[in-house]
Design a protein around this motif. Sequence first.
Motif, PDB file in Angstrom:
ATOM      1  N   VAL A 124       0.845  -1.208   0.000  1.00 12.14           N
ATOM      2  CA  VAL A 124       0.000   0.000   0.000  1.00 12.14           C
ATOM      3  C   VAL A 124       0.876   1.251   0.000  1.00 12.14           C
ATOM      4  O   VAL A 124       0.628   2.204  -0.757  1.00 12.14           O
ATOM      5  N   ALA A 125       1.918   1.252   0.845  1.00  9.51           N
ATOM      6  CA  ALA A 125       2.813   2.411   0.908  1.00  9.51           C
ATOM      7  C   ALA A 125       3.539   2.618  -0.412  1.00  9.51           C
ATOM      8  O   ALA A 125       3.710   3.764  -0.866  1.00  9.51           O
ATOM      9  N   LYS A 126       3.959   1.519  -1.036  1.00  9.36           N
ATOM     10  CA  LYS A 126       4.665   1.636  -2.317  1.00  9.36           C
ATOM     11  C   LYS A 126       3.764   2.251  -3.382  1.00  9.36           C
ATOM     12  O   LYS A 126       4.201   3.077  -4.186  1.00  9.36           O
ATOM     13  N   ARG A 127       2.494   1.862  -3.359  1.00  8.56           N
ATOM     14  CA  ARG A 127       1.541   2.406  -4.324  1.00  8.56           C
ATOM     15  C   ARG A 127       1.380   3.913  -4.131  1.00  8.56           C
ATOM     16  O   ARG A 127       1.452   4.686  -5.095  1.00  8.56           O
ATOM     17  N   PHE A 128       1.169   4.336  -2.900  1.00  6.45           N
ATOM     18  CA  PHE A 128       0.989   5.763  -2.632  1.00  6.45           C
ATOM     19  C   PHE A 128       2.288   6.537  -2.836  1.00  6.45           C
ATOM     20  O   PHE A 128       2.278   7.684  -3.285  1.00  6.45           O
ATOM     21  N   SER A 129       3.424   5.924  -2.527  1.00 10.67           N
ATOM     22  CA  SER A 129       4.717   6.574  -2.743  1.00 10.67           C
ATOM     23  C   SER A 129       4.969   6.789  -4.225  1.00 10.67           C
ATOM     24  O   SER A 129       5.479   7.830  -4.644  1.00 10.67           O
ATOM     25  N   ARG A 130       4.583   5.801  -5.037  1.00 11.44           N
ATOM     26  CA  ARG A 130       4.739   5.921  -6.491  1.00 11.44           C
ATOM     27  C   ARG A 130       3.886   7.069  -7.028  1.00 11.44           C
ATOM     28  O   ARG A 130       4.325   7.838  -7.880  1.00 11.44           O
ATOM     29  N   LEU A 131       2.671   7.190  -6.501  1.00  7.35           N
ATOM     30  CA  LEU A 131       1.807   8.295  -6.919  1.00  7.35           C
ATOM     31  C   LEU A 131       2.423   9.639  -6.560  1.00  7.35           C
ATOM     32  O   LEU A 131       2.333  10.610  -7.311  1.00  7.35           O
ATOM     33  N   GLU A 132       3.067   9.721  -5.383  1.00  7.43           N
ATOM     34  CA  GLU A 132       3.724  10.962  -4.956  1.00  7.43           C
ATOM     35  C   GLU A 132       4.875  11.313  -5.892  1.00  7.43           C
ATOM     36  O   GLU A 132       5.050  12.456  -6.294  1.00  7.43           O
ATOM     37  N   ASN A 133       5.668  10.305  -6.253  1.00  5.47           N
ATOM     38  CA  ASN A 133       6.803  10.557  -7.162  1.00  5.47           C
ATOM     39  C   ASN A 133       6.320  10.980  -8.540  1.00  5.47           C
ATOM     40  O   ASN A 133       6.921  11.849  -9.175  1.00  5.47           O
ATOM     41  N   ILE A 134       5.243  10.375  -9.024  1.00  8.79           N
ATOM     42  CA  ILE A 134       4.688  10.765 -10.327  1.00  8.79           C
ATOM     43  C   ILE A 134       4.221  12.213 -10.278  1.00  8.79           C
ATOM     44  O   ILE A 134       4.450  12.993 -11.211  1.00  8.79           O
TER      45      ILE A 134
END
Length: 789
Positions: free
Chosen positions: A770-780
């Motif tokens: 879950v954190a990786k998914r939200f972190s990826r969205l932040e980086n995008i």
Amino acid sequence: MDKIFDFIKNILKDLGPIIFRNVLSFTNIIIYAVVIILLVFHQTQAGFFFALAISTAVLIGIVQEVRALLALEKLQLLTALHYVRLNSNGTQESVLTDNIQKNDRIKLALGDQIPCDGILLSAHGLEVNTALLTGESNSFAKSSGEKVLAGGIVTAGVGVLRVETPVADSRISQMTKNIKKYSTNYSPIQRSINTVIRYTGYLLMLVLIFVIARGSIVDQGIVSIVKNVGALASMLVPQGLILATTILFAYGAVSLLRKHVLLQEINATEKLGRIKNLCIDKTGTLTENILVVENMFVPTGIIKKEAEEQTIAYLRASDDSSETIRAVKKFIGGDYAASKAQSIPFSSLRKYGAVLAKKGAEDEVILVGGPDIFLPHCSEEEQKWLKELLETHARDGKRLLCVARKKGRVLPTDLIQAKLSLVAVFVFFNNLRPGIKDVVSFFQDRGTVIRVISGDNPATVHAVTVLAGIKNADAIITGLEIEEWSEDDFDKKTSDYTIFARINPEQKEKIITGFKKSGFTAMVGDGVNDALAIKKSDLGIAMFDGAPATRRLAAVVLINNSFSALPEGVKRAENIIRNIEILSSLFFNQVILGFFIFVILSIFGYIFPLTPLNITLMDYFTIGLPSVLIFYWAIRPAAELRISVAKSFLRRVLPFALFSAVFQALALGVIFFMSPKYLKIAESNTLVVLAYIVLAFLFLIFTPSVYQGFTSRTQKMMLSGFAVFEIVTLWAVFQIPLATKFFDITHLSGVNTAPIAILFVLCAIAQYLVAKRFSRLENIANQSRLLKT
């Protein structure tokens, strides 16, 4: 001594509201009621400790707010407005607003905010803008004998005011007496947190009604019901979050003061990090505020001596004390003893000033103003000459001031059909402020759009804008063109332009209003013509040496008068915002998780398996100790962070906390049902307590990566050390009999740890994904913002 007395009086005046809102909050009232019930039903230990816990929180809240208020009052003394009082013996003295008394005579000058209601004993070209009182944007001429009201801003001329009412009895004070002085202008984060607390309060009321009704139906027992009520009241409302954000905002205000950035509102710490549109004045912001006359040109047929004499005649009669006129006086030299000639003062709205002078036996009017104001009213030959001067000097960012004359003895209130003859043209220059290019680059790299709003000539503003490195500098519009705009045009068209030249104060205000529709808007200025725009903006920023009225209206004051002080403030604000997001996610996750587990167990007919003292222990490990770590990250940033202004605070914080709480609640439900029977029916389920703390720590581990887009090496090391610290501390609590009794901890036996350990591993994996998914969205989002920039 008077200053100290006033300082103490202001503190005591604000102390009541601070105590009231900390003691009698919605949540606290419920908790106080629970404490009373616990004591009535002889649950002394639980009642006493619960009372101690909430009282400590209340006390800390009061102390922190008072400390913040003290800091704010000290900072306010730096920018307190001073006025010149004329004494009966002919002397003058400087006085603070609060020390002005009835019948005092107060001098008024350009840029002053009228301190009290009173009568004008004298007025020389005095014009007052009363927008703060009436909303009317125009400035109006005032004459001797007229009454003026406190809050008006002097936009032209000078005068002497006889005070009729003290400050406290003035009309503007009566209008605002019921408005809190401290922390009323909430920042986006504060508004969001207040919204969450309000709705969780409503949710809590529904939950408590359900608990009481169910307990009555199943004959649960009044003490057990009361403990459930106390536990749920503690868990479902993030009451400590307001305190935490206040502490971080206060730290930001104090730390920025060391960087010469004075915050007149504590929550301006956050506002600095929210800027999307940055509107700035040219003179005094992009350029230094010191004007220097480079040269004086005279048209054909005028000798230099005659031009100087007529300029001096204007200087003697105008009472203009602006930086421009001071530069002209310094350049010409000579005697400037005041004359009693009739005059119209220079104002930002009119853009010229005029005096009545004698030329032999005839009268004539001498005017001083901008070249584009006088140009249409000159002869063709003079127009050609003036245009050549404009083209030559404006492209280098230099300003021009014209001296002109017209026949007659009537001072013109407008120049319609006026015929003017040029007398002289003065060429000025301002150097760019040191480091201004770096500041512009800093903001533009962050995606902030910079606009220049100035009353100066378009070519001059364009040249300075280009030198400063501001993008899209060719998108220019003038005040004359804007006069044709409708109200809707200000909303639709303002974003199309970078430079707004020859703008009057009323147009500045409308332009700022238009920008606010597209995002958080800051206005930087120093002159009285910037005051209305600064008040209208989301964040007003003023130079310390600017007009007193402008400085007072601003939320941020740059003490060293340098725009270059802002980047450090923005960096600090962005770091604090990021860490408030991390901290808020912990609070929100615990609230949502607590509600979900309550719902799950209620569906299966179980009571809430935690007591108020269990919640207190959990809070130490899930909120209290992690908060210390997050505060450290705010004070000592592990890396440079950039916030996203595209999403609101709640849209950024709530999703990750909500998604995580879903599988956390399922895991806690499974652990509860795996508990031995004696724990399932116990009021205090120690296994759930331990599981709750473990899941909260797993959430904390991955939270920085979600809101920062990464977890720095330093943060990873600190989290590892923090894990060891929490394990050792928790083990110590369980080894001390007094502590286990105090926190309602029951001895664990017959617990099958293997499946629980496997469940924790699965939760860790789920939390990671879950954190990786939200972190990826932040980086995008960050990459997209950089590409747009």
